[in-house]
Every structure is written in structure tokens, then in C-alpha cells.
Design an enzyme around this catalytic site. Structure first.
Site, PDB file in Angstrom:
ATOM      1  N   CYS A  98       0.855  -1.187   0.000  1.00  0.00           N
ATOM      2  CA  CYS A  98       0.000   0.000   0.000  1.00  0.00           C
ATOM      3  C   CYS A  98       0.893   1.241   0.000  1.00  0.00           C
ATOM      4  O   CYS A  98       1.727   1.410   0.878  1.00  0.00           O
ATOM      5  CB  CYS A  98      -0.884  -0.015   1.244  1.00  0.00           C
ATOM      6  SG  CYS A  98      -1.678   1.560   1.575  1.00  0.00           S
ATOM      7  N   CYS A 102      -3.252   7.580  -1.696  1.00  0.00           N
ATOM      8  CA  CYS A 102      -4.577   7.675  -2.334  1.00  0.00           C
ATOM      9  C   CYS A 102      -5.644   8.226  -1.401  1.00  0.00           C
ATOM     10  O   CYS A 102      -6.594   8.865  -1.872  1.00  0.00           O
ATOM     11  CB  CYS A 102      -5.027   6.317  -2.834  1.00  0.00           C
ATOM     12  SG  CYS A 102      -3.698   5.258  -3.373  1.00  0.00           S
ATOM     13  N   THR A 189      -4.157   5.034   7.375  1.00  0.00           N
ATOM     14  CA  THR A 189      -3.159   4.641   6.374  1.00  0.00           C
ATOM     15  C   THR A 189      -2.191   5.794   6.094  1.00  0.00           C
ATOM     16  O   THR A 189      -2.629   6.897   5.757  1.00  0.00           O
ATOM     17  CB  THR A 189      -3.886   4.234   5.078  1.00  0.00           C
ATOM     18  OG1 THR A 189      -4.674   3.085   5.341  1.00  0.00           O
ATOM     19  CG2 THR A 189      -2.898   3.902   3.964  1.00  0.00           C
ATOM     20  N   GLU A 255      -0.554   1.554   9.134  1.00  0.00           N
ATOM     21  CA  GLU A 255      -1.740   2.176   9.698  1.00  0.00           C
ATOM     22  C   GLU A 255      -1.430   2.546  11.139  1.00  0.00           C
ATOM     23  O   GLU A 255      -0.585   1.926  11.773  1.00  0.00           O
ATOM     24  CB  GLU A 255      -2.950   1.222   9.667  1.00  0.00           C
ATOM     25  CG  GLU A 255      -3.760   1.282   8.387  1.00  0.00           C
ATOM     26  CD  GLU A 255      -3.107   0.552   7.213  1.00  0.00           C
ATOM     27  OE1 GLU A 255      -2.290  -0.348   7.470  1.00  0.00           O
ATOM     28  OE2 GLU A 255      -3.411   0.883   6.058  1.00  0.00           O
ATOM     29  N   HIS A 290     -12.670   5.686  -2.863  1.00  0.00           N
ATOM     30  CA  HIS A 290     -11.680   4.711  -2.371  1.00  0.00           C
ATOM     31  C   HIS A 290     -12.024   3.292  -2.836  1.00  0.00           C
ATOM     32  O   HIS A 290     -11.141   2.455  -3.001  1.00  0.00           O
ATOM     33  CB  HIS A 290     -11.531   4.795  -0.853  1.00  0.00           C
ATOM     34  CG  HIS A 290     -10.138   4.436  -0.405  1.00  0.00           C
ATOM     35  ND1 HIS A 290      -9.006   5.064  -0.882  1.00  0.00           N
ATOM     36  CD2 HIS A 290      -9.683   3.474   0.436  1.00  0.00           C
ATOM     37  CE1 HIS A 290      -7.930   4.508  -0.350  1.00  0.00           C
ATOM     38  NE2 HIS A 290      -8.317   3.534   0.450  1.00  0.00           N
ATOM     39  N   TYR A 294      -9.380   0.711  -5.149  1.00  0.00           N
ATOM     40  CA  TYR A 294      -8.992  -0.697  -4.967  1.00  0.00           C
ATOM     41  C   TYR A 294      -8.996  -1.481  -6.271  1.00  0.00           C
ATOM     42  O   TYR A 294      -8.362  -2.531  -6.365  1.00  0.00           O
ATOM     43  CB  TYR A 294      -9.919  -1.370  -3.936  1.00  0.00           C
ATOM     44  CG  TYR A 294      -9.607  -1.002  -2.502  1.00  0.00           C
ATOM     45  CD1 TYR A 294      -8.895   0.140  -2.185  1.00  0.00           C
ATOM     46  CD2 TYR A 294     -10.029  -1.817  -1.455  1.00  0.00           C
ATOM     47  CE1 TYR A 294      -8.625   0.475  -0.879  1.00  0.00           C
ATOM     48  CE2 TYR A 294      -9.757  -1.492  -0.139  1.00  0.00           C
ATOM     49  CZ  TYR A 294      -9.059  -0.350   0.144  1.00  0.00           C
ATOM     50  OH  TYR A 294      -8.788  -0.026   1.445  1.00  0.00           O
ATOM     51  N   CYS A 297      -5.020  -0.393  -7.083  1.00  0.00           N
ATOM     52  CA  CYS A 297      -3.872  -0.796  -6.238  1.00  0.00           C
ATOM     53  C   CYS A 297      -3.832  -2.298  -5.982  1.00  0.00           C
ATOM     54  O   CYS A 297      -2.790  -2.923  -6.077  1.00  0.00           O
ATOM     55  CB  CYS A 297      -3.851  -0.009  -4.934  1.00  0.00           C
ATOM     56  SG  CYS A 297      -5.009  -0.576  -3.675  1.00  0.00           S
ATOM     57  N   GLU A 445      -7.288  -5.747   4.343  1.00  0.00           N
ATOM     58  CA  GLU A 445      -7.781  -4.454   3.883  1.00  0.00           C
ATOM     59  C   GLU A 445      -8.725  -4.617   2.696  1.00  0.00           C
ATOM     60  O   GLU A 445      -9.625  -3.803   2.497  1.00  0.00           O
ATOM     61  CB  GLU A 445      -6.622  -3.531   3.508  1.00  0.00           C
ATOM     62  CG  GLU A 445      -7.110  -2.096   3.401  1.00  0.00           C
ATOM     63  CD  GLU A 445      -6.081  -1.154   2.862  1.00  0.00           C
ATOM     64  OE1 GLU A 445      -5.367  -1.549   1.932  1.00  0.00           O
ATOM     65  OE2 GLU A 445      -6.010  -0.033   3.366  1.00  0.00           O
TER      66      GLU A 445
END
Ligand code: SF4
Ligand code: FE
Length: 483
Positions: A98, A102, A189, A255, A290, A294, A297, A445
């Protein structure tokens, strides 16, 4: 735009208060557990400098006309939305983790359109303030942490009814010069690699919760803010010598629990202050963006995992077996299906009143719903093909040992032309993505990030237009539509 080195240097200037495993960290930038996550964010600066990635990694600011990092951009077209997903796939491929930036991009895009609509309806001045902030972010090429998720306490009751009022972040004081807020944001994050925090409410609020309907920005090292770093599976391997056992030596994500202990925010940094009726729209848009993310990413990380699995099969000498080939095809099929949804919700995006573009919410939610499932199946197939050695293998220290190293070499060899060390490296990488530090970003996640599966099902239900579907069926079946 900042160079990667300037970005790192700018983080060194921050006075962040970070706790990690019960200790206050003096220097987060060079801490071996945190450092890989910084490298991932740094990659967003590195790739933006490369001519071959310029088209994906950069955009033109609608405020200044200057070239900016795409992470600081407001999407001005569906093409921008598509490029965002492609950029995320690229970064997933380059970092296998990650890369954190973003959340800020998704937050600025959500706050832009919602503050515009608030001002139109209520005559407030939030959008102008937000635009000033955006200008600063674009000009200085800064990282923003988009902070939405509150700890939430008892999920069955509203923010203002919780036994502890701080379980949702809230306004404790309104002053002439600004507001004071208290509470926390969980699972943040990239928080420790960020310059600014953009806080948003976590759920749709009612009138009783108006003190909780708050959005603002604050420097990440403002007085009263501190961080408690989240543990990841196998994280202490980063403290060991060598680079094999960590699986991904350079990159990672992080995180943290971010605590706001009576933090003062001047009015010019406040974008929502009690307008509870707009909290739902902000949550829905941020979650939508978001969920789109996904589809980029996770696909990029999936590409690395599929490649590692294919190599593991080759190193085992099993790659010609038809079931192995078929399982790899299945992994690719699942991964590209996720990508298809990411691209589709972008291509079907539309313009908001403020002029920036939003994804198709139905398709973005379908994208994320698939993400709650397919990486698990991809992971299952990776573990199937890799074999049990990925979780039973001795350490790098054993491999380097003057005597037992030879035993490791001998008994963990697959096909004769591939060094045992290479086989170990690829199995550790698979372990890292499926069970280790990167599994936070790729596995769990995928389930809970950007909202747990049920949150998407609610949105899918809302967007499903069932009445129209029923009337389509009635027409075909010869039933009067008014019945
Ligand atoms: Fe970006 Fe993906 Fe990390 Fe979210 S999980 S910040 S979309 S890389
Ligand atoms: Fe996420």
C-alpha cells in the site's frame, strides 16, 4: 513537484509524536519498521519524475495550469478517473504494498464537491477555504492523510449517545478564532508519512450529532496530535539482519491510531462545522472514490503475486502441469475482473456541480464488493501452487550458516538450475503478500478497507433501481406496467 529526496527531507522537518511498541519514536523516518512504508510513498514522487510515467503520474492543475503530481489533482474528466486507476495499478506493481497516498487524493476530491454544494445551499464559505488549502497542497506537492474512520465504540448507537463522547471525533469548543476537537481516527493509512490530515465524519449524522459533523485540515504535527503505530504480522522481521525473510525488503504500508487530544483548528481550515445533513454525502463520495481505488492498487499487487506464484511453480518444476497453468489463468481472470470494475466505474463517471468528476457509484461499489472476495481466492491459489514450504522454511540465517547452510541448499533446492536462495526469496515474497506485513494491504484491507462488505451491499441496493427492472420484466411478460 518535489523530488523524492525533498519529500524525505520534508518529513524529517515534522515533529510527529509516534508511539511504536510502547516507545516514543525519536526518528520515524529512519525507523526500520516504519521506513519501508515511507519508501512506498516516496515511490509516488520518484515515478512522477520519470518521463515514461508522466502521463499517469502527473496532471495539470485546474487552479494554476501547472504540472502537478496526480495525487494532488482534482479529476477534471472521466479520462482523469481512468488514469487514476492505471496509476494505482502501476504503483501496486512497483511496490507490492500500500503506497498510502490515495486516501488524501480521494478525500480532496470528495471535500471539493461537497463543500461546493454546501455553500450553494447554505451560503457558507467552505469551498473557498478548501480551495486555498488545495492550492497549497498542489504548489508544495504534499501528502494528505484522508482521515475518516472513528473508533465507533458501540456500533448499535449514534455518536452523541456513546458512553464515552470521544469515540467519535467531535467539536468540544467553538471559539472566535477556530474550533477545538477531541477524539481519534483509527486505521489511519500512511498517517506518519503525511504532512496534513484532512478529517471527515465517518457516518451520516442526525441533528443530535451535529458536534460530530466536522471536517477540517490540520498539520500532522499540530499540538495535541499523536500516533500509536499498528502492528503487522511478521513486522519484527524488519529488525533482523538480511533481506530474505521480510519478503519485500524495500516497501510496505502502515496504519496508526491517530489521537486528537484537544486540537485547535483555525476557522480557515474548517470545511464543515455542524452541517450534519451533508455528512452522508461526504462519506458516500469518499467511500466511492476509495472503492474505485482498490480496482487499481489491489490489481497491481495482484500482478506481483501472480508473477511470484508462476515463478514458484517454475522453481518447483511444476509449471508444465495443466492444473497449475489453469490455476494461474484463474488468478489472472480474477485480477483483471477487479481491474475491469475499476476502469468501468471511472469511464462511467460524471461531472459534479463543482466541476470535478465522480465515479459511477454503483460500479465502484461492485468493484469493492469483488475486492472483498477475489484477492482471497487469488491468495488461496497462490498458496496452493507455492506449496507448504512458504510457511515452514528455515530462516536466512540458517541459509548463511557455515555448516547447516549447505543442508538448506541441498534439501530446499527445486529444479537444479535455480539457486535455492532464489526459491526462498520468491516463497518469502508470497508469504509477505498473503500472510506477512503486506497482507494488511492485500488481504484484510481488501475486506474492510474503504468499508466492509455490507456497506457496499447497502449502496448496491440503493443504486439498483429495482422498480425499473420490474417494469422491464412486466413489459416483456405482457403484464400491464401499472399493476
Ligand atoms: Fe492507495 Fe490502495 Fe493503500 Fe488505499 S489501500 S491507500 S487505494 S494503495
Ligand atoms: Fe485503504
Amino acid at each position: 513537484m518535489k523530488t523524492p529526496e525533498q519529500y524525505e527531507e520534508s518529513l524529517r522537518q515534522l515533529k510527529l509524536k509516534v508511539y511504536l511498541q510502547g516507545e516514543l519514536v525519536e526518528n520515524p523516518v529512519d525507523h526500520p519498521i516504519i521506513r519501508p512504508s515511507l519508501n512506498s510513498v516516496k515511490a509516488t514522487y520518484e515515478l512522477a519524475q520519470k518521463p515514461e510515467y508522466e502521463d499517469l503520474m502527473t496532471a495539470t492543475s485546474h487552479l494554476t495550469g501547472k504540472k502537478i503530481n496526480r495525487f494532488c489533482n482534482l479529476h477534471r474528466s472521466t479520462e482523469d478517473l481512468v488514469k487514476k486507476v492505471k496509476m494505482q495499478r502501476l504503483l501496486g506493481q512497483k511496490t507490492a504494498s500500500c503506497f498510502q497516498r490515495c486516501v488524501g487524493m480521494d478525500a480532496i476530491n470528495s471535500v471539493d464537491s461537497v463543500t461546493f454544494e454546501m455553500d450553494q445551499k447554505l451560503g457558507t464559505k467552505y469551498h473557498e477555504r478548501f480551495t486555498q488549502f488545495l492550492l497549497k497542497i498542489q504548489e508544495e506537492d504534499l501528502v494528505v492523510d484522508g482521515a475518516m474512520t472513528d473508533p465507533k465504540g458501540d456500533r448499535g448507537i449514534a455518536p452523541s449517545k456513546q458512553s464515552d463522547p470521544d469515540l467519535y471525533l467531535h467539536i468540544v469548543e467553538k471559539r472566535e478564532d477556530g474550533i477545538v476537537v477531541r477524539g481519534a481516527k483509527a486505521h489511519q493509512t500512511g498517517a506518519i508519512n503525511s504532512h496534513w490530515i484532512l478529517v471527515m465524519p465517518t457516518i451520516s449524522m442526525g441533528q443530535d450529532d451535529s458536534d460530530y459533523a466536522v471536517s477540517f485540515v490540520t498539520p500532522s504535527d499540530a499540538e495535541g496530535i499523536y500516533y500509536i503505530y499498528g502492528r503487522q504480522s511478521c513486522d519484527t522481521r524488519k529488525l533482523e539482519e538480511g533481506d530474505i525473510d521480510v519478503g519485500n525488503n524495500k516497501f510496505g504500508g502502515h496504519e496508526a491510531l491517530m489521537v486528537f487530544d484537544n486540537v485547535f483548528v483555525p476557522w480557515e481550515n474548517v470545511f464543515m462545522c455542524g452541517e450534519y445533513e451533508f455528512s452522508g454525502a461526504l462519506v458516500e463520495r469518499f467511500a466511492g472514490y476509495h472503492r474505485q481505488s482498490y480496482g487499481g492498487c489491489k490489481v497491481g499487487v495482484g500482478d506481483v503475486l501472480i508473477g511470484a506464484t508462476a515463478l514458484a511453480a517454475e522453481y518447483n518444476g511444476a509449471h508444465k502441469a495443466s492444473h497449475i497453468k489453469d490455476k494461474l489463468i484463474e488468478m489472472v481472470h480474477l485480477n483483471e475482473t477487479l481491474y475491469s470494475c475499476g476502469i468501468a466505474c471511472s469511464a462511467e463517471g460524471s461531472k459534479t456541480a463543482s466541476g470535478n468528476y465522480i465515479i459511477d457509484l454503483m460500479l465502484a461499489n461492485v468493484c469493492k464488493q469483488n475486492v472483498t472476495r477475489f484477492p482471497y481466492e487469488i491468495t488461496r491459489l497462490a498458496e496452493d501452487i507455492a506449496g507448504g514450504l512458504m510457511v515452514t522454511m528455515p530462516s536466512e540465517k540458517d541459509l548463511r550458516h557455515p555448516e547447516i547452510g549447505k543442508v538448506i541448499e541441498k534439501y530446499f533446492k527445486g529444479v537444479s538450475k535455480v539457486p535455492t536462495e532464489h526459491r526462498m526469496r520468491i516463497l518469502r515474497l508470497i508469504e509477505n503478500i498473503t500472510l506477512g506485513t503486506a497482507a494488511v494491504g492485500y488481504r484484510t484491507e481488501s475486506m474492510h478497507g474503504a468499508g466492509s462488505p455490507q456497506a457496499q451491499r447497502i449502496m448496491i441496493s440503493r443504486q439498483s433501481n429495482m422498480e425499473q427492472k420490474k417494469s422491464l420484466a412486466k413489459v416483456i411478460a405482457g403484464i400491464p406496467t401499472e399493476e
